[in-house]
Write a protein that holds these residues in place. Structure first.
Motif, PDB file in Angstrom:
ATOM      1  N   GLY A  27      43.076  40.083  49.626  1.00 60.93           N
ATOM      2  CA  GLY A  27      43.672  40.654  48.426  1.00 60.93           C
ATOM      3  C   GLY A  27      43.896  39.659  47.311  1.00 60.93           C
ATOM      4  O   GLY A  27      44.408  40.016  46.256  1.00 60.93           O
ATOM      5  N   ALA A  28      43.501  38.413  47.519  1.00 56.20           N
ATOM      6  CA  ALA A  28      43.758  37.368  46.529  1.00 56.20           C
ATOM      7  C   ALA A  28      42.774  37.451  45.370  1.00 56.20           C
ATOM      8  O   ALA A  28      41.646  37.911  45.519  1.00 56.20           O
ATOM      9  CB  ALA A  28      43.683  35.993  47.182  1.00 56.20           C
ATOM     10  N   LYS A  29      43.240  36.998  44.217  1.00 54.58           N
ATOM     11  CA  LYS A  29      42.402  36.934  43.022  1.00 54.58           C
ATOM     12  C   LYS A  29      42.318  35.477  42.595  1.00 54.58           C
ATOM     13  O   LYS A  29      43.182  34.678  42.935  1.00 54.58           O
ATOM     14  CB  LYS A  29      43.011  37.783  41.916  1.00 54.58           C
ATOM     15  N   ALA A  30      41.296  35.144  41.827  1.00 54.05           N
ATOM     16  CA  ALA A  30      41.117  33.762  41.392  1.00 54.05           C
ATOM     17  C   ALA A  30      40.693  33.731  39.931  1.00 54.05           C
ATOM     18  O   ALA A  30      40.106  34.684  39.417  1.00 54.05           O
ATOM     19  CB  ALA A  30      40.063  33.066  42.245  1.00 54.05           C
ATOM     20  N   MET A  31      41.037  32.638  39.281  1.00 53.69           N
ATOM     21  CA  MET A  31      40.577  32.396  37.907  1.00 53.69           C
ATOM     22  C   MET A  31      40.537  30.893  37.683  1.00 53.69           C
ATOM     23  O   MET A  31      41.188  30.135  38.400  1.00 53.69           O
ATOM     24  CB  MET A  31      41.454  33.107  36.888  1.00 53.69           C
ATOM     25  N   SER A  32      39.772  30.489  36.692  1.00 50.51           N
ATOM     26  CA  SER A  32      39.589  29.065  36.428  1.00 50.51           C
ATOM     27  C   SER A  32      39.878  28.724  34.985  1.00 50.51           C
ATOM     28  O   SER A  32      39.672  29.541  34.083  1.00 50.51           O
ATOM     29  CB  SER A  32      38.150  28.648  36.738  1.00 50.51           C
ATOM     30  N   ALA A  33      40.360  27.511  34.803  1.00 50.64           N
ATOM     31  CA  ALA A  33      40.474  26.876  33.493  1.00 50.64           C
ATOM     32  C   ALA A  33      40.140  25.414  33.784  1.00 50.64           C
ATOM     33  O   ALA A  33      41.006  24.658  34.206  1.00 50.64           O
ATOM     34  CB  ALA A  33      41.864  27.039  32.905  1.00 50.64           C
TER      35      ALA A  33
END
Length: 146
Positions: A27-33
């Motif tokens: 159920g985890a979400k990810a994003m990058s910067a």
């Protein structure tokens, strides 16, 4: 409640179960910067839990062979989170005001072979926390509309 700019032990992920839920639960979400990537999971808060957000930092050995550099990066990321966590806490507090108590587990992963300035790390941290807070606020609107 803790001091606003502290990072207590309660705010750190220490449980293997929690880490497994974050990475293997699905159920985890990810994003990058760049150079940071965050994997986060929002789940209902238990009755005995008091912390709205918990975090951990991972700096892979393949990017920095020397522990000194890995520890330096971890220190930078923790400091940036400590100073900017209020962004996330405000979104979670609004969530709590609607009797929809959730906690968020965050794992910040370093994705660069280069060291970055503390200001750059802080800027990227603000960016990520703002985007997560917006998603949490958006999810609250969706669940309240149903």
């Amino acid at each position: 409640m803790n001091k606003p700019f502290s990072l207590s032990q309660d705010e750190r992920i220490k449980s293997r179960k929690q880490i497994d839920r974050l990475f293997k639960g699905g159920g985890a979400k990810a994003m990058s910067a760049y150079p940071l990537r965050v994997v986060y999971l929002t789940e209902p808060m238990g009755e005995d839990e008091s912390t709205m957000a918990q975090m951990m930092v991972s700096v892979p050995k393949r990017y920095f062979k020397r522990a000194v550099k890995r520890n330096h990066v971890k220190r930078q990321v923790r400091e940036a989170y400590r100073l900017n966590k209020h962004i996330l806490h405000e979104a979670l507090a609004k969530d709590e005001a609607t009797d929809n108590r959730h906690k968020t587990s965050l794992c910040f992963i370093w994705t660069s072979e280069q060291l970055a300035s503390t200001d750059t790390v802080a800027e990227k941290m603000r960016n990520l926390l703002t985007r997560i807070a917006e998603r949490i606020a958006g999810n609250n609107k969706n669940t309240s509309a149903e």
